[in-house]
Motif scaffolding. Structure first.
Motif, mmCIF file in Angstrom:
data_model
loop_
_atom_site.group_PDB
_atom_site.id
_atom_site.type_symbol
_atom_site.label_atom_id
_atom_site.label_comp_id
_atom_site.label_asym_id
_atom_site.label_seq_id
_atom_site.Cartn_x
_atom_site.Cartn_y
_atom_site.Cartn_z
ATOM 1 N N LEU B 114 2.908 1.496 8.434
ATOM 2 C CA LEU B 114 3.756 0.744 7.514
ATOM 3 C C LEU B 114 3.651 -0.763 7.729
ATOM 4 N N GLU B 117 -0.023 -1.718 6.448
ATOM 5 C CA GLU B 117 -0.244 -1.600 5.003
ATOM 6 C C GLU B 117 0.674 -2.508 4.180
ATOM 7 N N LYS B 118 1.953 -2.555 4.576
ATOM 8 C CA LYS B 118 2.908 -3.282 3.723
ATOM 9 C C LYS B 118 3.091 -4.749 4.121
ATOM 10 N N ARG B 122 -0.792 -8.304 3.551
ATOM 11 C CA ARG B 122 -0.446 -9.402 2.635
ATOM 12 C C ARG B 122 -0.985 -10.728 3.148
ATOM 13 N N PRO B 133 -2.165 -2.315 -0.276
ATOM 14 C CA PRO B 133 -1.886 -1.270 0.709
ATOM 15 C C PRO B 133 -2.525 0.072 0.333
ATOM 16 N N ILE B 138 0.767 5.079 3.531
ATOM 17 C CA ILE B 138 2.218 4.861 3.396
ATOM 18 C C ILE B 138 2.952 6.180 3.190
ATOM 19 N N LEU B 184 11.524 -2.419 5.587
ATOM 20 C CA LEU B 184 10.759 -1.982 4.424
ATOM 21 C C LEU B 184 11.497 -0.931 3.594
ATOM 22 N N ASP B 186 12.152 2.138 4.503
ATOM 23 C CA ASP B 186 11.506 3.445 4.615
ATOM 24 C C ASP B 186 12.130 4.396 5.639
#
Lengths: 230, 230
Positions: B114, B117-118, B122, B133, B138, B184, B186
């Motif tokens: 996470l 990717e998130k 960036r 991502p 994810i 995030l 999640d």
């Protein structure tokens, strides 16, 4: 009596076996196939990882690194010069740095790929991932091992042992992982004489004998595998 | 003065920051982008991993786990009840087992996916892997986190803190990693009230404040992220 749940060609199990043998601890060794994830095993070790040491009091100590720390916690003070995790703070950091290097980094980049693809997959049922090896993973591991061998040579060029003047857990961890790769003939020893001499020193220790005597059923080791003057 | 090389949303860096804050150690914090692999950084830390702690004597201590062990080696005896790696052998094994669980297993199955990717992607240049991502990674992390949340709830149902009666490194490691996932949005807190209450307890500690005040540029946190009574 103490018990060690382990798997013969699991590099992490081999490290724990070397540590125990060097310290004169002789547990009863129980074979555990890492891919089976047996429920009774998961009940004492929820992480399911190998090796698992059960001490004389029945305390379950999971994982190669934690077993090494446990041995130091329980026996370290009485070992004096034979202590594999030295008392000095800077030396402890260096040994733990290299333990992490071999138990985590070398494992992820080299020994786990090779043990899984070339050995485990021969014995795993197809539905659990058994079958032919992934040649891409094997090639990656063979490329990566060269860089690690160079690093060992670089360290040994200025030190007697990997973490300093005395043999430590760092040497046992590196040698345990390399021993699996060496069985498979995948260590390019010719590329680094310094690393090769260091390995010959460790390999000659009595603690190494049991490892060198093991065979993967149906798969002969590299010719020099159990030759102490390779 | 001590220095901590770290990255704001690196879960391993967050664990070290919590440990240092709880122990009253206030290093100067230097941001290091983990994907850059800067040569001067690799010279003091060949593994290239974060965080890296430099103590008052200039000793480099690499990696979250080794920093935790170093703090216990150098300060543990004076901490008494506030020691995060207890003296008792069985308790030490349990704390280290859970440290491994969160720093290695949870990292590999949830927080690394996470964060990479998130967040990292960036800011990473395209040639180093930056970009959009990977939704598969994810999704996998979101599935895995539910099982870990259940495990936290299971442990807390019979204990005051993750490893026993007192707060230990295990709680700090789990909370540090979860804090990134929580930013995030999640973590499915509704699925486990017991785990949620435990996290609310840790999150209210002064050591957590700096983490809750941080923001990813251009990305707002989940609504409840810095709410202590979420």
């Amino acid at each position: 009596m103490a018990i060690l749940h382990s798997y013969p060609f699991c590099p992490q199990s081999r490290f724990a076996r070397l540590v125990l043998a060097e310290l004169g601890v002789e547990p009863s060794v129980v074979e555990e196939k890492p891919w089976e994830r047996r429920l009774p095993f998961l009940e004492i070790n929820p992480g399911g990882n190998l090796p698992l040491f059960i001490d004389d009091d029945g305390l379950a100590v999971p994982g190669a690194l934690i077993i090494a720390e446990y041995m130091d916690d329980t026996r370290g003070d009485t070992l004096r010069d034979r202590r594999f995790l030295p008392r000095d703070i800077a030396e402890r950091v260096e040994v733990r740095r290299l333990l992490d290097w071999f138990l985590v980094k070398f494992h992820a980049e080299v020994s786990d790929y090779l043990a899984t693809e070339k050995i485990y997959k021969r014995f795993m049922p197809t539905e659990l991932g058994g079958g032919s090896p992934d040649m891409g993973a094997i090639r990656a591991a063979r490329t990566n091992v060269r860089y690690h061998l160079k690093y060992i040579g670089y360290l040994i060029a200025t030190r007697n042992w990997l973490a300093g003047d005395r043999m430590t857990y760092a040497d046992l961890a590196a040698a345990a992982h390399l021993s699996v790769v060496d069985y498979l003939g995948d260590v390019p020893w010719d590329e680094n004489e310094t690393a090769k001499h260091w390995y010959a020193r460790i390999k000659s220790r009595p603690s190494f004998r049991a490892l060198l005597a093991e065979r993967v059923p149906g798969m002969a080791p590299a010719e020099h595998y159990d030759n102490l003057d390779f």
